[in-house]
Design a protein around this motif. Structure first.
Motif, mmCIF file in Angstrom:
data_model
loop_
_atom_site.group_PDB
_atom_site.id
_atom_site.type_symbol
_atom_site.label_atom_id
_atom_site.label_comp_id
_atom_site.label_asym_id
_atom_site.label_seq_id
_atom_site.Cartn_x
_atom_site.Cartn_y
_atom_site.Cartn_z
ATOM 1 N N THR A 117 0.812 -1.219 0.000
ATOM 2 C CA THR A 117 0.000 0.000 0.000
ATOM 3 C C THR A 117 0.846 1.270 0.000
ATOM 4 N N ALA A 120 -0.666 4.452 -1.750
ATOM 5 C CA ALA A 120 -1.788 4.988 -0.985
ATOM 6 C C ALA A 120 -1.314 5.680 0.284
ATOM 7 N N GLN A 143 -5.643 2.106 -1.500
ATOM 8 C CA GLN A 143 -4.868 1.377 -2.503
ATOM 9 C C GLN A 143 -5.791 0.583 -3.429
ATOM 10 N N ASP A 147 -5.960 1.064 -7.392
ATOM 11 C CA ASP A 147 -5.758 -0.086 -8.276
ATOM 12 C C ASP A 147 -7.010 -0.431 -9.083
#
Length: 527
Positions: A117, A120, A143, A147
Motif C-alpha cells: 500500500t 496509498a 490502494q 488499483d
C-alpha cells in the motif's frame, strides 16, 4: 468461592486474536487474578500475494481457544462457565475486511503485515498532514481505489478483525477508539474520526468511485467502559458450539492489540510507555503534547480512553527467534533428549547472557516481512557474520535477541529527537517469560529502565479481560484510576536498569546492523 463466582458470572473473559495465537483469559472478581486460560495456534497464509487468514479459521480458532479455556475452568474449579459478567474481544490492529450488501466478505482479509500500500500511504500522508502507515485500514482501502479494484464500489462496511468478531457475536458494527485509531485518524477533541480528513478522503476518491462516502463505511466508535451490545444466541453458538454458554452477556467495545497491551502494562496515562513483543514488536508512548513533525517512523493512535499515543511499529518481532528455538528443540529430540518449549527458551536465553556485549560480530536479521522503519519492502531472515567473528551459541543467541529489538531502537530514536519524555516503560509478551534476559537487552536497546510485571506473559488477552471487567464494574472511575487502584495496586514488578556494557555493546551491534541492511536489501533481490 471461585466456583460460585464462575457460576454466577462474576467473571470477565478476554479473547485476543494475535498473529500466531488466539488466546482466551478469564479473570475473577479481582481482575488482577487470572483464573484460567486457553489458546489455539494459527498462521497466516499468502493468498494472491497477500498475507491473510480465512474467516473459517478465525472461528475454528476462537472456538478452540474458548473450549480449552472452558476445559481449564472445569478441571480447576469443577464447573463449566455458562455466563460471564462481560466479554471483550481484541485482535491484531489495522488490516482490511470489506463487506458488501449481503454481509459477504468481498476480498480475502488483508492483514497489517502486507506492505503493498505504499502509493496509498504516501498520498494520504501528504493529503492529511499526518503519517498514514502502510498497514492502516484506510491505506488498504485507498490502494484498492487506486488499483481500480471492482469490489470498492460494492463495499458497504469496512472493519478490523476485532470489529468483525464482535459484530458476529453481538450484531453491533462498532469499535473501541484505540482500534478505530488504526483504521483512520482520530480527532483529539471529539475522540471520533477526524471529519476534515474524512471529507478530504471523499474528495480524493469521488472521481474514481462516484457517490463514495467514507463515513458510512466505518464502524461507530464507542467509549471505553461503555456497553457494546450483548451476546446474541447466534453469537453464543459461534463462541461455544457445545451450547453451554448462554446468550445475554454484556460485551465491552472491541479493541486492538496495542490498546490491550497498554492496559496489561498500566500504560494509559501521559508519559507512560510499553513495548509489546510478539510476531510484530511495537512501542507505545502516551503523549503530553502533539508531535512537532510528521515522521515516517511514528504513527499516532490512541489509548482505549482516546488519549494520543505515539506508536513505533515494527512488522517483525520474535517469529524468527522462535523458529531458531524450534530448530534447537528438534536437535535435542534427535539427540534423544527432548525438551519442551519453555525449557528450550530458558536455556537458550540464559546462554545469551554469556555472549559478548556486541554479540561477537554476529548479526541477525529477523525480517520475514517488509520493514518500513528499516526501508525494506520485503524481508529475508538472515544470519550474517564477519570472518573474524566469534561464532558461539552465546553470541548467536544474543544476536538473535538484539535483532528483535534493533528496528524498534531505530524508531525510538525519533521519539528522543522529538523530546518525548517517559516516566516508565513496561514490557510484555512471551519473550519476557524467561526472567531477566530479553528485559535486560531491551533496556540496553532503549537506554532506559524496563519494567516487567508478573502478568507480562499473559499480555493482551489479560488486558482485554481487564477492559471487560472495567465495563462490568460500571466504569465509575477513569480507566487510569481503575488500573491503578483495582488492578495494579501492590502488583509485583521487576525493573531492569540498562547495564553500561550492554548499552555500549548494543550500540556497536546497531551500527553494524544498519550497515548490514544493504545485505538484507540484496537478499530480497536475489532470493
Amino acid at each position: 468461592m471461585t466456583a460460585d463466582a464462575i457460576r454466577a458470572g462474576r467473571t470477565a473473559l478476554g479473547i485476543e486474536l494475535g498473529s500466531t495465537r488466539i488466546k482466551a483469559c478469564l479473570v475473577g472478581e479481582d481482575p488482577s487474578e487470572v483464573l484460567a486460560v486457553g489458546e489455539h495456534a494459527w498462521e497466516n497464509q499468502l493468498v494472491d500475494g497477500r498475507w491473510s487468514y480465512a474467516l473459517d479459521d478465525v472461528w475454528a480458532g476462537v472456538q478452540a481457544a474458548y473450549s480449552t479455556l472452558a476445559d481449564d475452568v472445569e478441571s480447576r474449579y469443577g464447573v463449566r462457565p455458562e455466563t460471564f459478567g462481560a466479554i471483550g474481544v481484541s485482535a491484531m490492529m489495522h488490516g482490511y475486511l470489506p463487506f458488501g450488501d449481503d454481509d459477504e466478505l468481498l476480498v480475502p482479509f488483508r492483514t497489517w503485515r502486507n506492505t503493498s500500500t505504499a502509493q496509498a500511504a504516501t498520498e494520504l500522508t501528504t493529503a492529511f498532514g499526518v503519517n498514514i502507515p502502510l498497514r492502516w485500514s484506510i491505506a488498504h482501502l485507498y490502494q484498492a481505489v487506486l488499483d481500480g479494484e471492482p469490489h470498492v464500489a460494492r463495499t458497504r462496511f469496512v472493519t478490523t478483525l476485532a470489529g468483525y468478531v464482535h459484530w458476529k457475536l453481538t450484531g453491533q458494527r462498532v469499535l473501541g477508539v484505540g482500534d478505530a485509531s488504526g483504521m483512520f485518524p482520530i480527532d483529539d477533541a471529539t475522540r471520533g474520526y477526524d471529519s476534515g480528513m474524512v471529507s478530504t478522503f471523499d474528495e480524493l476518491v469521488v472521481g474514481r468511485v462516484p457517490q463514495f462516502r467514507l463515513a458510512g463505511l466505518l464502524p461507530d466508535i464507542l467509549s471505553v467502559g461503555g456497553p457494546a451490545g450483548e451476546l446474541t444466541a447466534a453469537g453464543a453458538a459461534l463462541l461455544d458450539p457445545s451450547g453451554v454458554l448462554r446468550a445475554g452477556v454484556l460485551l465491552c467495545p472491541p479493541e486492538g492489540d496495542a490498546g490491550t497491551g497498554m492496559v496489561a502494562t498500566n500504560s494509559v496515562a501521559p508519559r507512560a510507555g510499553n513495548v509489546s513483543a510478539g510476531t510484530s514488536i511495537f512501542a507505545m508512548v502516551v503523549l503530553e503534547r502533539a508531535l512537532q513533525k510528521v515522521h515516517d517512523e511514528l504513527d499516532v493512535v490512541t489509548t482505549p480512553a482516546g488519549d494520543p499515543v505515539a506508536m513505533v511499529h515494527c512488522n517483525n518481532g520474535a517469529s524468527e527467534l522462535a523458529a531458531w528455538v524450534s530448530i534447537f528443540r528438534r536437535f535435542a529430540e534427535a539427540a534423544g533428549v527432548p525438551v519442551d518449549a519453555d525449557t528450550a527458551f530458558a536455556a537458550l536465553f540464559s546462554e545469551a547472557l554469556a555472549g559478548e556485549a556486541d554479540a561477537g560480530g554476529v548479526l541477525a536479521y529477523n525480517q520475514l516481512a517488509g520493514e518500513p522503519i528499516a526501508g525494506l519492502d520485503e524481508g529475508r531472515p538472515l544470519v550474517v557474520r564477519s570472518n573474524d567473528s566469534s561464532f558461539t551459541l552465546a553470541n548467536f543467541m544474543r544476536a538473535q535477541l538484539y535483532g528483535v529489538f534493533a528496528t524498534l531502537s531505530i524508531g525510538m530514536a525519533v521519539l528522543d529527537d522529538e523530546g518525548v519524555e517517559l516516566d516508565r516503560m513496561f514490557a510484555h509478551g512471551g519473550v519476557f517469560r524467561t526472567a531477566g534476559v530479553a528485559q535486560r537487552f531491551l533496556a540496553a536497546a532503549l537506554g532506559s529502565p524496563v519494567s516487567v510485571a508478573e502478568t507480562a506473559s499473559e499480555g493482551g488477552p489479560w488486558g482485554m479481560a481487564v477492559l471487560a471487567a472495567y465495563a462490568a464494574s460500571g466504569a465509575e472511575l477513569s480507566l487510569s484510576d481503575y488500573l491503578e487502584s483495582r488492578v495494579f495496586l501492590g502488583a509485583s514488578v521487576t525493573v531492569a536498569e540498562p547495564h553500561p556494557d550492554d548499552v555500549a555493546g548494543f550500540a556497536s551491534y546497531l551500527t553494524r546492523y544498519r550497515a548490514g541492511l544493504a545485505i538484507e536489501r540484496a537478499a530480497t533481490q536475489a532470493l
